[in-house]
Design an enzyme around this catalytic site. Structure first.
Site, PDB file in Angstrom:
ATOM      1  N   THR A  91      -4.514  -2.885  -1.283  1.00  0.00           N
ATOM      2  CA  THR A  91      -5.044  -2.514   0.025  1.00  0.00           C
ATOM      3  C   THR A  91      -6.562  -2.616  -0.003  1.00  0.00           C
ATOM      4  OG1 THR A  91      -5.494  -0.723   1.592  1.00  0.00           O
ATOM      5  CG2 THR A  91      -4.830  -0.035  -0.584  1.00  0.00           C
ATOM      6  N   ILE A  92      -7.117  -3.113   1.068  1.00  0.00           N
ATOM      7  CA  ILE A  92      -8.582  -3.132   1.159  1.00  0.00           C
ATOM      8  C   ILE A  92      -9.119  -1.704   1.228  1.00  0.00           C
ATOM      9  CG2 ILE A  92      -8.729  -5.404   2.248  1.00  0.00           C
ATOM     10  CD1 ILE A  92      -9.331  -3.881   4.920  1.00  0.00           C
ATOM     11  N   ASP A  93      -8.262  -0.754   1.652  1.00  0.00           N
ATOM     12  CA  ASP A  93      -8.734   0.614   1.896  1.00  0.00           C
ATOM     13  C   ASP A  93      -9.036   1.372   0.599  1.00  0.00           C
ATOM     14  OD1 ASP A  93      -8.136  -0.004   4.521  1.00  0.00           O
ATOM     15  OD2 ASP A  93      -6.167   0.942   4.445  1.00  0.00           O
TER      16      ASP A  93
ATOM     17  N   ARG B  84     -26.915  -2.178  19.301  1.00  0.00           N
ATOM     18  CA  ARG B  84     -25.839  -3.174  19.388  1.00  0.00           C
ATOM     19  C   ARG B  84     -24.734  -2.785  18.419  1.00  0.00           C
ATOM     20  NH1 ARG B  84     -28.267  -4.205  23.264  1.00  0.00           N
ATOM     21  NH2 ARG B  84     -29.108  -6.216  23.989  1.00  0.00           N
TER      22      ARG B  84
ATOM     23  N   ARG C 162     -33.904  -3.060  16.651  1.00  0.00           N
ATOM     24  CA  ARG C 162     -32.726  -2.422  17.257  1.00  0.00           C
ATOM     25  C   ARG C 162     -32.007  -1.505  16.272  1.00  0.00           C
ATOM     26  NH1 ARG C 162     -30.457  -7.967  19.973  1.00  0.00           N
ATOM     27  NH2 ARG C 162     -31.249  -7.592  22.057  1.00  0.00           N
TER      28      ARG C 162
ATOM     29  N   THR D 114       4.369   1.053   1.639  1.00  0.00           N
ATOM     30  CA  THR D 114       5.301   0.288   0.805  1.00  0.00           C
ATOM     31  C   THR D 114       5.778   1.134  -0.372  1.00  0.00           C
ATOM     32  OG1 THR D 114       4.263  -1.792   1.428  1.00  0.00           O
ATOM     33  CG2 THR D 114       5.475  -1.801  -0.646  1.00  0.00           C
TER      34      THR D 114
ATOM     35  N   LEU E 243     -11.867  -9.643   9.703  1.00  0.00           N
ATOM     36  CA  LEU E 243     -12.680 -10.503   8.827  1.00  0.00           C
ATOM     37  C   LEU E 243     -12.674  -9.938   7.411  1.00  0.00           C
ATOM     38  CD1 LEU E 243     -15.853 -11.208  10.973  1.00  0.00           C
ATOM     39  CD2 LEU E 243     -14.138 -12.852  10.238  1.00  0.00           C
ATOM     40  N   GLN E 244     -12.564  -8.602   7.324  1.00  0.00           N
ATOM     41  CA  GLN E 244     -12.585  -7.945   6.011  1.00  0.00           C
ATOM     42  C   GLN E 244     -11.329  -8.220   5.196  1.00  0.00           C
ATOM     43  OE1 GLN E 244     -14.256  -3.626   6.889  1.00  0.00           O
ATOM     44  NE2 GLN E 244     -13.434  -4.623   8.694  1.00  0.00           N
TER      45      GLN E 244
ATOM     46  N   GLY F 274       0.829  -1.204   0.000  1.00  0.00           N
ATOM     47  CA  GLY F 274       0.000   0.000   0.000  1.00  0.00           C
ATOM     48  C   GLY F 274       0.863   1.254   0.000  1.00  0.00           C
TER      49      GLY F 274
HETATM   50  O1  F6P Z   1      -4.587  -0.798   5.620  1.00  0.00           O
HETATM   51  C1  F6P Z   1      -5.350  -1.940   5.822  1.00  0.00           C
HETATM   52  C2  F6P Z   1      -5.922  -1.975   7.220  1.00  0.00           C
HETATM   53  O2  F6P Z   1      -6.709  -3.139   7.345  1.00  0.00           O
HETATM   54  C3  F6P Z   1      -6.711  -0.738   7.617  1.00  0.00           C
HETATM   55  O3  F6P Z   1      -7.997  -0.719   7.086  1.00  0.00           O
HETATM   56  C4  F6P Z   1      -6.649  -0.845   9.124  1.00  0.00           C
HETATM   57  O4  F6P Z   1      -6.757   0.436   9.720  1.00  0.00           O
HETATM   58  C5  F6P Z   1      -5.281  -1.412   9.369  1.00  0.00           C
HETATM   59  O5  F6P Z   1      -4.875  -2.052   8.180  1.00  0.00           O
HETATM   60  C6  F6P Z   1      -5.245  -2.406  10.509  1.00  0.00           C
HETATM   61  O6  F6P Z   1      -3.933  -2.778  10.722  1.00  0.00           O
HETATM   62  P1  F6P Z   1      -3.502  -4.029  11.596  1.00  0.00           P
HETATM   63  O7  F6P Z   1      -3.472  -5.215  10.700  1.00  0.00           O
HETATM   64  O8  F6P Z   1      -2.162  -3.667  12.077  1.00  0.00           O
HETATM   65  O9  F6P Z   1      -4.505  -4.227  12.680  1.00  0.00           O
END
Ligand code: F6P
Length: 363
Positions: free
Chosen positions: A140-142, A281, A177, A120, A288-289, A117
């Site tokens: 990156t998932i972000d 809640r 809820r 890197t 998991l993501q 990401g």
């Molecule tokens: O950059 C990917 C990410 O999953 C972010 O969404 C999250 O803030 C971070 O990494 C979590 O990092 P770690 O794996 O150190 O908990």
């Protein structure tokens, strides 16, 4: 035409689904068509500094296109220019880039492909300036890298988060809820926006649109008064109230990005319950993501990225990163790629479409 006899690959930063598909699509043709030796560097830049690697075999790279994680291991603590070292005085952060350069040279690499990401790519840029042959592959998932339309990993994360929202819907409606779900994304709201839109969340809170507590309470109460007996709030971990700040779970100077976000979901849930009296809640989706199999979209994108990276290595286009523009995979100088993060434009079509169907952003 380049000498591509020894190619290194490393995966840096947090993992995401699709990394193995990239490794496979670099290593297979490199071995088959160039007769190259492919060196898998272990645990990202940490392994480059510490001299940990192994030669990949065809067996290593078979049957991994659908496997999550990374066969090479990764780390978000091994920036060679800010390398954490345990000393009697505690952790000291030192410049160990010369260790990395020595290993690169000892291993006689013609080129090193770094899959990672934002953090890197900054490291890739510095080593390129020092004369090393690096190629970047964005992951990156972000989805927060500005030089590419999409990063692989994002689609898989949104798929998991959407399924979670679908599941929360049924239990929320059964119990009447408010359900708050906190998703990842660092300082960008792409995952919350994508999953919130696909899952039909009633409110989406993202870092790019600071929210008002009162507007959020009003939205939830209005739904309740109109007869909707439940609400789903999708909160990005980097979301923040207009009068307030992001919620930081932990600071760790060993990490490339020392800040670990998390906790806003809990805060949103507690405040809604207190202000509206509605039973609430909280679910934090967390890692998991990032886990599990990549979606077909991510497998395909990762494979296209890997094969383009090998083409760049062959052409000697070092210091470049592969990138998706529209439907084409192209290359961009890493220096340009790291100029800024890609965040959600507050007036983007996605935000406007969500607002049009009644989703609140708390603004
Ligand atoms: O950059 C990917 C990410 O999953 C972010 O969404 C999250 O803030 C971070 O990494 C979590 O990092 P770690 O794996 O150190 O908990």
């Amino acid at each position: 035409m380049n000498n591509l006899k020894r190619i290194g690959i490393l995966t840096g930063g947090g993992d995401c689904p699709g990394l193995n598909a990239v490794i496979r699509s670099i290593a297979k043709p490199a071995m088959t068509y160039f007769g190259a030796t492919v060196i898998g560097i272990q645990d990202g830049f940490e392994g480059l500094v510490e001299g940990r690697m192994r030669e990949l075999t065809p067996k290593d790279i078979g049957g991994i296109v659908n496997v999550g994680g990374t066969i090479l291991g990764t780390s978000n603590k091994g920036d060679p220019f800010h390398f954490p070292v345990e000393t009697p005085q505690g952790v000291e952060v030192l410049d160990y880039s010369q260790h990395a350069i020595r290993n690169y040279k000892d291993w006689e690499l013609n080129c090193l492909v770094a899959i990672g990401g934002d953090g890197t790519m900054h490291i890739v840029d510095k080593f390129t300036d020092m004369g090393l042959h690096f190629i970047g592959v964005p992951k990156t998932i972000d989805n927060d890298l500005s030089a590419t339309d999409v990063t692989f990993g994002y689609d898989s994360a949104v798929t998991v988060a959407t399924e979670a929202i679908d599941r929360l819907h049924t239990t929320a409606s059964a119990h009447h809820r408010v359900m708050v779900v906190e998703v990842m994304g660092r300082y960008a709201g792409w995952i919350a926006l994508g999953a919130g839109l696909a899952g039909g969340a009633d409110a989406i809170l993202i870092p790019e649109i600071p929210f008002s507590w009162n507007k959020l309470y009003e939205h939830v109460l209005k739904r309740s008064k109109q007869g909707s007996r439940f609400s789903i709030i999708c909160v990005a971990e980097g979301a923040k109230p207009a009068e307030g700040d992001i919620v930081v779970r932990e600071q760790d100077k060993k990490r490339t990005d020392p800040i670990r976000l998390g906790g806003i979901g809990e805060l949103v849930g507690e405040k809604i319950m207190e202000a509206t009296g509605l039973e609430t809640r909280i679910t934090v989706l967390g890692h998991l993501q990032r886990g599990g199999s990549p979606t077909p979209y991510d497998r395909i994108l990762a494979t296209k990225f890997g094969s383009k990276a090998l083409e760049l290595a062959w052409q000697g286009k070092y210091g470049h990163m592969v990138s998706l523009r529209g439907t084409e995979v192209i290359s961009v100088p890493v220096k340009e790629a790291i100029l800024k993060l890609r965040t959600v434009p507050p007036n983007s079509q996605l935000v406007l479409a969500a607002k049009a169907v009644g989703t609140s952003f708390g603004d």
